[in-house]
Design a protein around this motif. Structure first.
Motif, PDB file in Angstrom:
ATOM      1  N   PRO A   5       0.809  -1.207   0.000  1.00 54.99           N
ATOM      2  CA  PRO A   5       0.000   0.000   0.000  1.00 54.99           C
ATOM      3  C   PRO A   5       0.843   1.258   0.000  1.00 54.99           C
ATOM      4  N   PRO A   6       0.378   2.325  -0.654  1.00 50.81           N
ATOM      5  CA  PRO A   6       1.092   3.598  -0.629  1.00 50.81           C
ATOM      6  C   PRO A   6       1.100   4.177   0.778  1.00 50.81           C
ATOM      7  N   GLU A   7       1.878   5.243   0.942  1.00 52.12           N
ATOM      8  CA  GLU A   7       2.099   5.802   2.277  1.00 52.12           C
ATOM      9  C   GLU A   7       0.801   6.197   2.969  1.00 52.12           C
ATOM     10  N   ASN A   8      -0.148   6.790   2.231  1.00 46.94           N
ATOM     11  CA  ASN A   8      -1.383   7.236   2.884  1.00 46.94           C
ATOM     12  C   ASN A   8      -2.209   6.052   3.378  1.00 46.94           C
ATOM     13  N   GLU A   9      -2.229   4.950   2.594  1.00 47.57           N
ATOM     14  CA  GLU A   9      -2.972   3.770   3.032  1.00 47.57           C
ATOM     15  C   GLU A   9      -2.287   3.091   4.213  1.00 47.57           C
ATOM     16  N   LEU A  10      -0.964   3.137   4.240  1.00 46.13           N
ATOM     17  CA  LEU A  10      -0.220   2.574   5.359  1.00 46.13           C
ATOM     18  C   LEU A  10      -0.519   3.350   6.634  1.00 46.13           C
ATOM     19  N   THR A  11      -0.623   4.670   6.508  1.00 47.51           N
ATOM     20  CA  THR A  11      -0.976   5.499   7.658  1.00 47.51           C
ATOM     21  C   THR A  11      -2.368   5.146   8.162  1.00 47.51           C
ATOM     22  N   ASP A  12      -3.304   4.925   7.236  1.00 50.11           N
ATOM     23  CA  ASP A  12      -4.654   4.505   7.614  1.00 50.11           C
ATOM     24  C   ASP A  12      -4.618   3.170   8.354  1.00 50.11           C
ATOM     25  N   LEU A  13      -3.767   2.252   7.888  1.00 55.29           N
ATOM     26  CA  LEU A  13      -3.661   0.937   8.513  1.00 55.29           C
ATOM     27  C   LEU A  13      -3.197   1.056   9.954  1.00 55.29           C
ATOM     28  N   PHE A  14      -2.247   1.946  10.215  1.00 53.24           N
ATOM     29  CA  PHE A  14      -1.807   2.186  11.591  1.00 53.24           C
ATOM     30  C   PHE A  14      -2.996   2.610  12.458  1.00 53.24           C
ATOM     31  N   GLY A  15      -3.851   3.469  11.878  1.00 51.65           N
ATOM     32  CA  GLY A  15      -5.021   3.940  12.620  1.00 51.65           C
ATOM     33  C   GLY A  15      -6.001   2.824  12.904  1.00 51.65           C
ATOM     34  N   TYR A  16      -6.178   1.914  11.955  1.00 52.53           N
ATOM     35  CA  TYR A  16      -7.107   0.795  12.138  1.00 52.53           C
ATOM     36  C   TYR A  16      -6.649  -0.143  13.249  1.00 52.53           C
ATOM     37  N   LEU A  17      -5.333  -0.185  13.488  1.00 53.46           N
ATOM     38  CA  LEU A  17      -4.767  -1.091  14.486  1.00 53.46           C
ATOM     39  C   LEU A  17      -4.718  -0.475  15.882  1.00 53.46           C
ATOM     40  N   SER A  21      -9.844   1.851  18.015  1.00 50.38           N
ATOM     41  CA  SER A  21     -10.659   1.569  16.828  1.00 50.38           C
ATOM     42  C   SER A  21     -11.754   0.562  17.148  1.00 50.38           C
ATOM     43  N   ARG A  22     -12.793   0.533  16.316  1.00 44.06           N
ATOM     44  CA  ARG A  22     -13.869  -0.437  16.494  1.00 44.06           C
ATOM     45  C   ARG A  22     -13.326  -1.853  16.309  1.00 44.06           C
ATOM     46  N   GLU A  23     -13.952  -2.788  16.994  1.00 45.93           N
ATOM     47  CA  GLU A  23     -13.483  -4.169  16.942  1.00 45.93           C
ATOM     48  C   GLU A  23     -13.504  -4.722  15.520  1.00 45.93           C
ATOM     49  N   ASP A  24     -14.555  -4.423  14.758  1.00 43.29           N
ATOM     50  CA  ASP A  24     -14.640  -4.956  13.397  1.00 43.29           C
ATOM     51  C   ASP A  24     -13.548  -4.363  12.502  1.00 43.29           C
ATOM     52  N   VAL A  25     -13.176  -3.109  12.740  1.00 40.65           N
ATOM     53  CA  VAL A  25     -12.115  -2.466  11.957  1.00 40.65           C
ATOM     54  C   VAL A  25     -10.768  -3.126  12.269  1.00 40.65           C
ATOM     55  N   LYS A  26     -10.518  -3.361  13.552  1.00 37.36           N
ATOM     56  CA  LYS A  26      -9.271  -4.023  13.941  1.00 37.36           C
ATOM     57  C   LYS A  26      -9.207  -5.431  13.349  1.00 37.36           C
ATOM     58  N   SER A  27     -10.325  -6.125  13.349  1.00 37.64           N
ATOM     59  CA  SER A  27     -10.364  -7.479  12.811  1.00 37.64           C
ATOM     60  C   SER A  27     -10.051  -7.495  11.317  1.00 37.64           C
ATOM     61  N   LEU A  28     -10.594  -6.533  10.581  1.00 37.39           N
ATOM     62  CA  LEU A  28     -10.337  -6.453   9.144  1.00 37.39           C
ATOM     63  C   LEU A  28      -8.868  -6.129   8.861  1.00 37.39           C
ATOM     64  N   ALA A  29      -8.304  -5.221   9.650  1.00 43.40           N
ATOM     65  CA  ALA A  29      -6.897  -4.864   9.466  1.00 43.40           C
ATOM     66  C   ALA A  29      -5.998  -6.065   9.748  1.00 43.40           C
ATOM     67  N   GLU A  62      -5.986  -6.509  23.863  1.00 51.13           N
ATOM     68  CA  GLU A  62      -7.369  -6.166  23.518  1.00 51.13           C
ATOM     69  C   GLU A  62      -8.346  -7.033  24.322  1.00 51.13           C
ATOM     70  N   LYS A  63      -9.505  -6.482  24.651  1.00 50.01           N
ATOM     71  CA  LYS A  63     -10.499  -7.228  25.430  1.00 50.01           C
ATOM     72  C   LYS A  63     -11.074  -8.402  24.637  1.00 50.01           C
ATOM     73  N   SER A  64     -11.269  -8.216  23.354  1.00 43.57           N
ATOM     74  CA  SER A  64     -11.829  -9.264  22.511  1.00 43.57           C
ATOM     75  C   SER A  64     -10.825 -10.389  22.287  1.00 43.57           C
ATOM     76  N   GLN A  65     -11.195 -11.627  22.647  1.00 45.03           N
ATOM     77  CA  GLN A  65     -10.285 -12.748  22.438  1.00 45.03           C
ATOM     78  C   GLN A  65     -10.070 -13.010  20.953  1.00 45.03           C
TER      79      GLN A  65
END
Length: 224
Positions: A5-17, A21-29, A62-65
């Motif tokens: 991924p380009p730099e901007n998408e990589l930055t977004d990925l850091f945010g998802y982790l 972040s919402r549990e579903d977002v973390k799971s997708l990342a 994370e709380k979610s197993q």
């Protein structure tokens, strides 16, 4: 996302982790990152972006197993790379993973044990793990040995790879002395597993521990 991924998408990925972040977002990342560990190019990408590894380590608390499990599996897969393994050794990984081993309800403790095994392949990794254990006495090596010697400790997992982890750790003198301490009777507890038929991994690990302890020949010499 693209394989690289380009730099901007990589930055977004850091945010998802992020833990926030919402549990579903973390799971997708994490699902995306797990996909990367299945290819040489993916591992190379992770090696070149070790900040991702730091973010995933945070998710082991994370709380979610479900999220915890995916984070642990990612770290396990990525630790096949020596570059990633060295990074994990020098971070807070041991202190975060050891509690999962002694948690009787942890559904991914097997993966955690395999990760510990990977991170203690080098003597440096063993030394760093020992320092972490000394900081967290509630997760002492004596406790880990007791878990290994109790096949019914965690009904969700088998924990055979704990034997490999402890075999690695027994390269350190302090660990060998712990096994040979007559007060704890650890050698007596480990000996029956030399012929353990249910798992080659556990059997080889136990044999490795006992073999390493044979180097402490002075413990068996007569004092007369």
């Amino acid at each position: 996302m693209a394989a690289n991924p380009p730099e901007n998408e990589l930055t977004d990925l850091f945010g998802y982790l992020s833990l926030d972040s919402r549990e579903d977002v973390k799971s997708l990342a994490l699902e995306y990152l797990l996909g990367l560990t299945g290819s040489v190019d993916g591992i190379k990408f992770i090696e070149n972006n070790l900040k991702l590894v730091e973010k995933v380590i945070e998710l082991t608390s994370e709380k979610s197993q479900g999220v915890q499990k995916d984070a642990c599996v990612f770290l396990l897969n990525a630790s096949a790379s020596q570059i990633v393994a060295r990074k994990l050794e020098n971070l807070n990984t041991f202190e975060l993973i050891l509690p999962q081993i002694v948690d009787k309800d942890c559904i991914f403790a097997d993966k955690a044990a395999m990760l510990l095994s990977n991170l203690t392949r080098s003597e440096q990794g063993c030394e760093l793990c020992l320092k972490s254990v000394e900081k967290t006495p509630q997760y002492s090596l004596k406790k880990i040995f007791d878990v290994l010697c109790n096949e019914k400790y965690n009904e969700h997992v088998e924990l055979h790879h704990l034997a490999t982890f402890l075999s690695n750790m027994s390269r350190l003198k302090v660990v060998r002395m712990l096994v040979l301490d007559k007060v704890g009777d650890l050698m007596q507890k480990l000996s029956p597993y030399v012929g353990f038929q249910k798992s080659v991994v556990r059997r080889k690990g136990i044999v490795g521990i006992i073999r390493n302890c044979c180097f402490e020949y002075g413990r068996f010499q007569s004092t007369e």
